[in-house]
Motif scaffolding. Structure first.
Motif, PDB file in Angstrom:
ATOM      1  N   ARG A 124       0.816  -1.216   0.000  1.00  0.00           N
ATOM      2  CA  ARG A 124       0.000   0.000   0.000  1.00  0.00           C
ATOM      3  C   ARG A 124       0.853   1.272   0.000  1.00  0.00           C
ATOM      4  NH1 ARG A 124      -3.318  -3.528   3.379  1.00  0.00           N
ATOM      5  NH2 ARG A 124      -5.346  -3.819   2.346  1.00  0.00           N
ATOM      6  N   ILE A 125       2.107   1.142  -0.410  1.00  0.00           N
ATOM      7  CA  ILE A 125       2.948   2.340  -0.564  1.00  0.00           C
ATOM      8  C   ILE A 125       2.539   3.049  -1.854  1.00  0.00           C
ATOM      9  CG2 ILE A 125       5.293   3.166  -0.994  1.00  0.00           C
ATOM     10  CD1 ILE A 125       6.287   0.919   0.839  1.00  0.00           C
ATOM     11  N   THR A 126       2.241   4.323  -1.755  1.00  0.00           N
ATOM     12  CA  THR A 126       1.762   5.090  -2.918  1.00  0.00           C
ATOM     13  C   THR A 126       2.785   6.102  -3.427  1.00  0.00           C
ATOM     14  OG1 THR A 126       0.691   6.640  -1.391  1.00  0.00           O
ATOM     15  CG2 THR A 126      -0.669   4.864  -2.295  1.00  0.00           C
ATOM     16  N   TRP A 127       3.844   6.352  -2.666  1.00  0.00           N
ATOM     17  CA  TRP A 127       4.826   7.360  -3.076  1.00  0.00           C
ATOM     18  C   TRP A 127       5.719   6.797  -4.172  1.00  0.00           C
ATOM     19  CZ3 TRP A 127       4.653  12.251  -2.896  1.00  0.00           C
ATOM     20  CH2 TRP A 127       5.793  13.042  -3.097  1.00  0.00           C
ATOM     21  N   ARG A 128       5.793   7.490  -5.294  1.00  0.00           N
ATOM     22  CA  ARG A 128       6.577   7.051  -6.438  1.00  0.00           C
ATOM     23  C   ARG A 128       7.941   7.737  -6.439  1.00  0.00           C
ATOM     24  NH1 ARG A 128       2.522   6.488 -11.441  1.00  0.00           N
ATOM     25  NH2 ARG A 128       0.723   5.623 -10.368  1.00  0.00           N
ATOM     26  N   ARG A 129       8.736   7.418  -7.422  1.00  0.00           N
ATOM     27  CA  ARG A 129       9.989   8.132  -7.661  1.00  0.00           C
ATOM     28  C   ARG A 129       9.787   9.081  -8.848  1.00  0.00           C
ATOM     29  NH1 ARG A 129      11.497   3.676  -4.840  1.00  0.00           N
ATOM     30  NH2 ARG A 129      13.386   3.920  -3.564  1.00  0.00           N
ATOM     31  N   THR A 130      10.773   9.944  -9.072  1.00  0.00           N
ATOM     32  CA  THR A 130      10.597  10.935 -10.130  1.00  0.00           C
ATOM     33  C   THR A 130      11.925  11.255 -10.792  1.00  0.00           C
ATOM     34  OG1 THR A 130       9.585  13.095 -10.607  1.00  0.00           O
ATOM     35  CG2 THR A 130      10.947  12.956  -8.650  1.00  0.00           C
ATOM     36  N   MET A 131      11.842  11.754 -12.020  1.00  0.00           N
ATOM     37  CA  MET A 131      13.016  12.298 -12.714  1.00  0.00           C
ATOM     38  C   MET A 131      12.523  13.287 -13.766  1.00  0.00           C
ATOM     39  SD  MET A 131      14.238   9.197 -15.259  1.00  0.00           S
ATOM     40  CE  MET A 131      15.619  10.174 -15.853  1.00  0.00           C
ATOM     41  N   ASP A 132      13.369  14.257 -14.095  1.00  0.00           N
ATOM     42  CA  ASP A 132      12.975  15.309 -15.034  1.00  0.00           C
ATOM     43  C   ASP A 132      13.360  14.922 -16.460  1.00  0.00           C
ATOM     44  OD1 ASP A 132      11.963  17.712 -15.974  1.00  0.00           O
ATOM     45  OD2 ASP A 132      13.831  18.802 -15.642  1.00  0.00           O
ATOM     46  N   MET A 133      12.780  13.846 -16.930  1.00  0.00           N
ATOM     47  CA  MET A 133      13.057  13.371 -18.289  1.00  0.00           C
ATOM     48  C   MET A 133      11.913  12.462 -18.718  1.00  0.00           C
ATOM     49  SD  MET A 133      15.397  14.008 -20.460  1.00  0.00           S
ATOM     50  CE  MET A 133      16.624  14.673 -19.330  1.00  0.00           C
ATOM     51  N   ASN A 134      11.622  12.469 -20.000  1.00  0.00           N
ATOM     52  CA  ASN A 134      10.607  11.558 -20.535  1.00  0.00           C
ATOM     53  C   ASN A 134      11.226  10.167 -20.684  1.00  0.00           C
ATOM     54  OD1 ASN A 134       9.254  13.957 -20.784  1.00  0.00           O
ATOM     55  ND2 ASN A 134       8.857  13.782 -22.977  1.00  0.00           N
ATOM     56  N   ASP A 135      10.748   9.211 -19.905  1.00  0.00           N
ATOM     57  CA  ASP A 135      11.323   7.859 -19.956  1.00  0.00           C
ATOM     58  C   ASP A 135      10.209   6.851 -19.698  1.00  0.00           C
ATOM     59  OD1 ASP A 135      12.794   5.537 -19.811  1.00  0.00           O
ATOM     60  OD2 ASP A 135      14.417   6.417 -18.637  1.00  0.00           O
ATOM     61  N   ARG A 136       9.570   6.408 -20.776  1.00  0.00           N
ATOM     62  CA  ARG A 136       8.403   5.525 -20.637  1.00  0.00           C
ATOM     63  C   ARG A 136       8.734   4.200 -19.979  1.00  0.00           C
ATOM     64  NH1 ARG A 136       9.060   6.024 -26.081  1.00  0.00           N
ATOM     65  NH2 ARG A 136       7.072   7.099 -26.338  1.00  0.00           N
ATOM     66  N   SER A 137       9.988   3.765 -20.070  1.00  0.00           N
ATOM     67  CA  SER A 137      10.343   2.466 -19.489  1.00  0.00           C
ATOM     68  C   SER A 137      10.319   2.476 -17.964  1.00  0.00           C
ATOM     69  CB  SER A 137      11.729   2.036 -19.977  1.00  0.00           C
ATOM     70  OG  SER A 137      12.736   2.912 -19.495  1.00  0.00           O
ATOM     71  N   LEU A 138      10.239   3.663 -17.367  1.00  0.00           N
ATOM     72  CA  LEU A 138      10.207   3.763 -15.913  1.00  0.00           C
ATOM     73  C   LEU A 138       8.790   3.911 -15.360  1.00  0.00           C
ATOM     74  CD1 LEU A 138      13.245   6.135 -15.222  1.00  0.00           C
ATOM     75  CD2 LEU A 138      13.134   3.654 -14.964  1.00  0.00           C
ATOM     76  N   ARG A 139       7.794   3.863 -16.223  1.00  0.00           N
ATOM     77  CA  ARG A 139       6.420   4.037 -15.737  1.00  0.00           C
ATOM     78  C   ARG A 139       6.060   2.978 -14.692  1.00  0.00           C
ATOM     79  NH1 ARG A 139       3.982   5.055 -21.780  1.00  0.00           N
ATOM     80  NH2 ARG A 139       4.486   7.282 -21.906  1.00  0.00           N
ATOM     81  N   SER A 140       6.450   1.738 -14.940  1.00  0.00           N
ATOM     82  CA  SER A 140       6.214   0.653 -13.988  1.00  0.00           C
ATOM     83  C   SER A 140       7.484  -0.172 -13.882  1.00  0.00           C
ATOM     84  CB  SER A 140       5.045  -0.231 -14.445  1.00  0.00           C
ATOM     85  OG  SER A 140       3.834   0.496 -14.443  1.00  0.00           O
ATOM     86  N   ILE A 141       7.984  -0.300 -12.657  1.00  0.00           N
ATOM     87  CA  ILE A 141       9.244  -1.014 -12.435  1.00  0.00           C
ATOM     88  C   ILE A 141       9.103  -1.923 -11.218  1.00  0.00           C
ATOM     89  CG2 ILE A 141      10.662   0.838 -13.427  1.00  0.00           C
ATOM     90  CD1 ILE A 141      11.269   1.705 -10.534  1.00  0.00           C
ATOM     91  N   VAL A 142      10.135  -2.725 -10.955  1.00  0.00           N
ATOM     92  CA  VAL A 142      10.212  -3.532  -9.742  1.00  0.00           C
ATOM     93  C   VAL A 142      11.488  -3.137  -9.016  1.00  0.00           C
ATOM     94  CG1 VAL A 142      10.397  -5.838  -8.760  1.00  0.00           C
ATOM     95  CG2 VAL A 142       8.926  -5.449 -10.737  1.00  0.00           C
ATOM     96  N   THR A 143      11.370  -2.810  -7.738  1.00  0.00           N
ATOM     97  CA  THR A 143      12.532  -2.424  -6.943  1.00  0.00           C
ATOM     98  C   THR A 143      12.779  -3.463  -5.851  1.00  0.00           C
ATOM     99  OG1 THR A 143      11.175  -1.127  -5.400  1.00  0.00           O
ATOM    100  CG2 THR A 143      12.060   0.024  -7.306  1.00  0.00           C
ATOM    101  N   GLY A 144      13.999  -3.425  -5.300  1.00  0.00           N
ATOM    102  CA  GLY A 144      14.320  -4.279  -4.156  1.00  0.00           C
ATOM    103  C   GLY A 144      14.642  -5.713  -4.504  1.00  0.00           C
ATOM    104  N   ILE A 145      14.840  -6.024  -5.782  1.00  0.00           N
ATOM    105  CA  ILE A 145      15.182  -7.412  -6.127  1.00  0.00           C
ATOM    106  C   ILE A 145      16.653  -7.679  -5.821  1.00  0.00           C
ATOM    107  CG2 ILE A 145      13.379  -7.573  -7.869  1.00  0.00           C
ATOM    108  CD1 ILE A 145      15.456  -7.119 -10.023  1.00  0.00           C
ATOM    109  N   GLY A 146      17.025  -8.920  -5.740  1.00  0.00           N
ATOM    110  CA  GLY A 146      18.390  -9.294  -5.395  1.00  0.00           C
ATOM    111  C   GLY A 146      18.448  -9.856  -3.992  1.00  0.00           C
TER     112      GLY A 146
END
Length: 560
Positions: free
Chosen positions: A164-186
């Protein structure tokens, strides 16, 4: 025949005044009142702004436009032209504009400092890193994201539910590949594997907060109120629970000070803050607008994209929260844009076509009628092109006159302030003879669902808003939690009154599909996503970045 200079070539050839001279000669300030960033740009500290007396007679002018087209309507260009034009007729005027985002600069449109001989400069600096405001906002946003994940990793109280975490990350660039990602793997030391998302910085709630905050205390309060997620019991968790608001404010301390630059004619301009008009509130900062109203008699500000987006948010969100009362609104129109809304082939824009202009005029008329609903005097600025014919211009005048709206032709792109003299005179005459009776479109106490329906019907021209049961329940939850009095920030495509970008002109017989609701508690509004709108844009097939470069002298090339 000589090839006309590009916008960046005109900017690179300009003889700029040192920013201290602009402050002294145009605003009566001392260089000691500024925090210089090199020779030609500076920040004005909030502590100094606070000491300035209010000027009750200062007039705030909203610059907006018809629905955007590929031809470009020139809203920022006209804003700069009007400031120069007002100064040409002896008025003390300055601009209060947004900062460009790197995403669009390297994406679809190139630079965003105006055009021709109506620009704010130094153009390449403003379009790229400027004074670092966007970077500070990006860093503050992502600091909170890192602290959220760290809070989750160590199991601190209140215990976040990873789902239920709703806070996303951000960057000042158009990058469609970052719209949905998986973090914390490994490995296990990398934290919890979970789905994450990125927004562009211009759509960040931190950007909205910076632009709506009135001072550092208000900034920190708002940052602390950011909702980052929920516990397993669905209780809200805020940035202040993570203890992040102090560090975030430290990163944003200097960014909150507005940036002072100049037009090509050495008139002052604040360029500060840059939320997108289609997915955020689309207005420059409250502190910059407030400072400009303390320093000038006439302040020209612009709101992103067409009047259905930026202007609606400026009037319903920014003015509501900051107490601003615009003296008039100027709607920028071009014959080319009218033809495109009338269905003409883009390759035939230079050919006279009265039928296409007539078919496109309902788009302009709807924007004019909408703005009148706010009680603000409205006029039209035709950003004139050499290909415009007298018959086409006369038709625009005729239709606008039939709605009781005055029109001024403006040639600021080619002639700067002198080219906008007629527009400046009309603006002053309108303000002097037509007192504004500004009011918002809906009251605070209206339900969230009715606010959405009101904007959909009254501004977009829709039959209704299609609000799914899950969204209605979300509205009910927010109202029960005490947030029902917030205004709604509608996120919608900029290319149509509807959510279908292909529907040009003034479409009818459609509904606005509501997809998602986000609580921006720090910004104190409710974001309502419609249709297929994305909060992380992608690059076009041929991005503007492909032609940007640097010459042997170190000058930036290819920026619009």
């Amino acid at each position: 025949m000589a090839v006309p200079l590009s916008n960046i070539e005109i900017a690179n050839c300009a003889k700029l005044w040192p920013i201290g001279d602009v402050a002294e000669k145009k605003l009566g300030l001392s260089v000691k009142d500024l925090e210089p960033f090199g020779w030609y740009k500076a920040k004005v500290p909030l502590a100094f702004i606070k000491k300035l007396p209010y000027r009750p007679s200062s007039k705030l002018i909203l610059m907006t436009a018809m629905t955007p087209t590929m031809a470009g309507e020139g809203k920022t260009t006209t804003s700069v032209g009007l400031v120069d034009g007002l100064n040409c007729i002896g008025k003390k005027a300055m601009a209060a504009l947004r900062e460009p985002s790197l995403g669009p600069c390297f994406g679809m449109k190139g630079g965003a400092c105006g055009g021709g001989y109506a620009q704010v400069v130094p153009m390449s600096d403003i379009n790229l890193h400027f004074t670092g405001d966007f970077h500070a906002i990006t860093s503050a946003h992502n600091l909170l994201a890192a602290m959220v994940d760290n809070h989750l990793y160590w199991g601190h109280s209140p215990m976040l539910d990873a789902r239920r975490i709703t806070w996303r990350r951000t960057m000042d660039m158009n990058d469609r590949s970052l719209r949905s990602i998986v973090t914390g793997i490994g490995s296990v030391t990398n934290g919890f594997a979970r789905e994450g998302k990125f927004d562009i910085t211009a759509a960040s709630e931190v950007m909205a907060i910076l632009c709506l905050a009135t001072d550092l205390h208000d900034l920190q309060r708002r940052l602390g109120n950011i909702k980052v997620g929920r516990t397993a019991k669905k209780e809200f968790v805020f940035a202040k629970d993570i203890k992040a608001e102090g560090a975030m404010t430290a990163l944003l301390k200097d960014a909150l000070n507005p940036n002072l630059v100049q037009t090509l004619e050495h008139n002052p301009a604040f360029v500060h803050g840059g939320p997108f008009g289609n997915i955020a509130h689309g207005c420059n900062s409250v502190v910059a607008t407030n400072a400009a109203l303390k320093l000038a008699d006439y302040v020209v500000t612009e709101a992103g994209f067409g009047a259905d987006l930026g202007a609606e948010k400026f009037l319903n969100i920014k003015c509501r929260r900051a107490g601003f009362e615009p003296a008039c609104a100027v709607v920028v129109a071009t014959v080319k844009a009218l033809k495109l809304h009338g269905g003409v082939n883009p390759k035939e824009l230079g050919t006279e076509n009265l039928e296409a202009v007539n078919r496109g005029l309902p788009n302009l008329v709807r924007h004019l009628d909408n703005l009148k609903k706010f009680g603000v005097p409205v006029l039209v600025a035709i950003n004139q092109f050499a290909s415009d014919t007298k018959a086409e211009l006369d038709l625009v005048h005729e239709i606008c006159a039939g709605r009781g709206v005055k029109v001024a032709l403006s040639n600021h792109w080619a002639h700067g302030g002198e080219g906008a003299r007629a527009l400046a005179e009309l603006v002053v005459k309108t303000i002097e003879n037509e007192p504004s009776k500004f009011h918002t479109l809906y009251p605070d106490e209206m339900s969230l669902a009715e606010k959405v329906r009101t904007v959909s019907r009254e501004i977009y021209g829709a039959d209704d808003a299609d609000i799914p049961y899950a969204v209605l329940k979300r509205f009910e939850e927010l109202e029960n939690a005490g947030y029902g009095h917030y205004p709604v920030c509608m996120a919608k495509t900029q290319y149509s009154f509807s959510t279908d970008p292909s529907k040009k002109g003034a479409p009818t017989g459609f509904t606005i599909p509501i997809r998602e609701v986000r609580l921006s508690l720090g910004a104190e509004f409710i974001v309502v996503l419609t249709g297929d709108i994305m909060t992380m844009p992608g690059l076009p097939q041929v991005p503007a970045a492909e032609v940007v470069g640097v010459d042997s002298k170190g000058d930036i090339l290819g920026l619009f």
